[in-house]
Design a protein around this motif. Structure first.
Motif, PDB file in Angstrom:
ATOM      1  N   ALA A 124       5.067  11.144  -0.598  1.00 43.27           N
ATOM      2  CA  ALA A 124       3.720  10.947  -1.128  1.00 43.27           C
ATOM      3  C   ALA A 124       2.749  11.781  -0.100  1.00 43.27           C
ATOM      4  CB  ALA A 124       3.380   9.575  -1.471  1.00 43.27           C
ATOM      5  N   ASP A 125       2.916  11.761   0.998  1.00 48.46           N
ATOM      6  CA  ASP A 125       1.802  12.479   1.867  1.00 48.46           C
ATOM      7  C   ASP A 125       1.956  13.936   1.883  1.00 48.46           C
ATOM      8  OD1 ASP A 125       0.853   9.912   2.560  1.00 48.46           O
ATOM      9  OD2 ASP A 125       2.016   9.668   4.328  1.00 48.46           O
ATOM     10  N   MET A 126       3.149  14.485   1.373  1.00 48.68           N
ATOM     11  CA  MET A 126       3.167  15.866   1.315  1.00 48.68           C
ATOM     12  C   MET A 126       2.709  16.814   0.100  1.00 48.68           C
ATOM     13  SD  MET A 126       7.390  16.073   1.874  1.00 48.68           S
ATOM     14  CE  MET A 126       8.240  15.267   3.304  1.00 48.68           C
ATOM     15  N   GLU A 154       0.891  -1.024   0.091  1.00 47.12           N
ATOM     16  CA  GLU A 154       0.021  -0.037   0.008  1.00 47.12           C
ATOM     17  C   GLU A 154       0.818   1.416   0.024  1.00 47.12           C
ATOM     18  OE1 GLU A 154      -3.744   1.976   2.590  1.00 47.12           O
ATOM     19  OE2 GLU A 154      -2.941   0.188   3.267  1.00 47.12           O
ATOM     20  N   HIS A 155       2.077   1.157   0.649  1.00 50.35           N
ATOM     21  CA  HIS A 155       3.062   2.404   0.839  1.00 50.35           C
ATOM     22  C   HIS A 155       3.562   2.512  -0.707  1.00 50.35           C
ATOM     23  CE1 HIS A 155       2.729   3.209   4.984  1.00 50.35           C
ATOM     24  NE2 HIS A 155       3.192   1.703   5.320  1.00 50.35           N
ATOM     25  N   VAL A 195      11.277   2.778   0.680  1.00 47.80           N
ATOM     26  CA  VAL A 195      10.021   2.926   0.594  1.00 47.80           C
ATOM     27  C   VAL A 195       9.455   3.906   1.845  1.00 47.80           C
ATOM     28  CG1 VAL A 195       9.763   1.151   2.370  1.00 47.80           C
ATOM     29  CG2 VAL A 195       8.014   1.693   0.808  1.00 47.80           C
ATOM     30  N   LYS A 196      10.188   3.868   2.938  1.00 49.95           N
ATOM     31  CA  LYS A 196       9.590   4.859   3.837  1.00 49.95           C
ATOM     32  C   LYS A 196       9.656   6.536   3.264  1.00 49.95           C
ATOM     33  CE  LYS A 196      10.454   6.289   8.742  1.00 49.95           C
ATOM     34  NZ  LYS A 196      11.383   6.027  10.033  1.00 49.95           N
ATOM     35  N   SER A 197      10.742   6.620   2.816  1.00 50.36           N
ATOM     36  CA  SER A 197      11.228   8.032   2.252  1.00 50.36           C
ATOM     37  C   SER A 197       9.778   8.388   1.062  1.00 50.36           C
ATOM     38  CB  SER A 197      12.323   8.153   1.662  1.00 50.36           C
ATOM     39  OG  SER A 197      12.455   9.570   0.958  1.00 50.36           O
TER      40      SER A 197
END
Length: 211
Positions: free
Chosen positions: A150-152, A118-119, A143-145
């Motif tokens: 993507a949330d920004m 999903e990330h 993937v974390k970065s």
């Protein structure tokens, strides 16, 4: 060589994919390296997934992308780029989502938890191809970065990517500086080796005697 040894030891862990032609021959869809390895081993039979002649092109593309995503060597950005292509060919139009069957196959082939997929899907539906290309091989290639970016908002994401680029350039500059210093030190060390100093002194002595 590694693939050949793997097939020798384990056999084919995944089939190649082919598409049947109207003349009853086959066109290779995926598995080029496995096919070459089989030929090198002299195998006369190999497992294959056969697509019918009238198989829609998007299903063949989907299979190719799933095959590539199953490779562990792909970076986070490369996986995101492949999922982006999957979204463009098999996702729900405008929804930024993969079909349930695609999600199931991805999680199985990549041994990935649905939450992790999903990330990747969020990043693939939010980041542009240009942004992903910029992040490839940088500290943002995780993937974390990618999920955080993507949330920004687009403006905040652009600033963050610019900072990542600057940081990468700074690190590269420092590494080049260290390398240059190390090479200079090696050169100085080479010039000051006792044997070479002795040789230079001998040359000077011979020149003095001739004069």
């Amino acid at each position: 060589a590694h693939l050949i040894e793997s097939i020798k030891l384990l056999g084919f862990t995944s089939a190649i994919a082919v598409r049947q032609r109207e003349d009853f021959g086959f066109d290779l869809v995926s598995g080029c390296h496995r096919l070459h390895a089989a030929a090198a081993l002299g195998l006369t039979e190999i497992p294959a997934l056969v697509f019918a002649t009238d198989t829609p092109p998007d299903l063949i593309i989907r299979n190719e992308l799933l095959e590539n995503l199953a490779r562990r060597v792909l970076t986070a950005v490369e996986k995101t780029e492949h999922i982006q292509r999957l979204l463009n060919t098999t996702g729900e139009p405008g929804a930024g989502k993969l079909g349930d069957d695609t999600i199931e196959q991805l999680c199985s082939r990549m041994q990935m938890a649905p939450a992790t997929l999903e990330h990747y899907t969020t990043a693939a539906s939010s980041l542009t191809p240009q942004e992903l290309a910029t992040l490839r091989g940088t500290s943002g290639d995780t993937v974390k970065s990618l999920s955080n970016l993507a949330d920004m908002t687009p403006e905040a994401r652009s600033r963050r990517i610019a900072r990542i680029q600057l940081e990468e350039e700074r690190v590269a500059s420092v590494q080049i500086g260290h390398l240059a210093a190390r090479r200079t030190a090696d050169m100085l060390s080479t010039k000051l080796r006792p044997s070479e100093i002795t040789e230079l002194l001998d040359q000077l002595n011979r020149t003095t005697l001739k004069q």
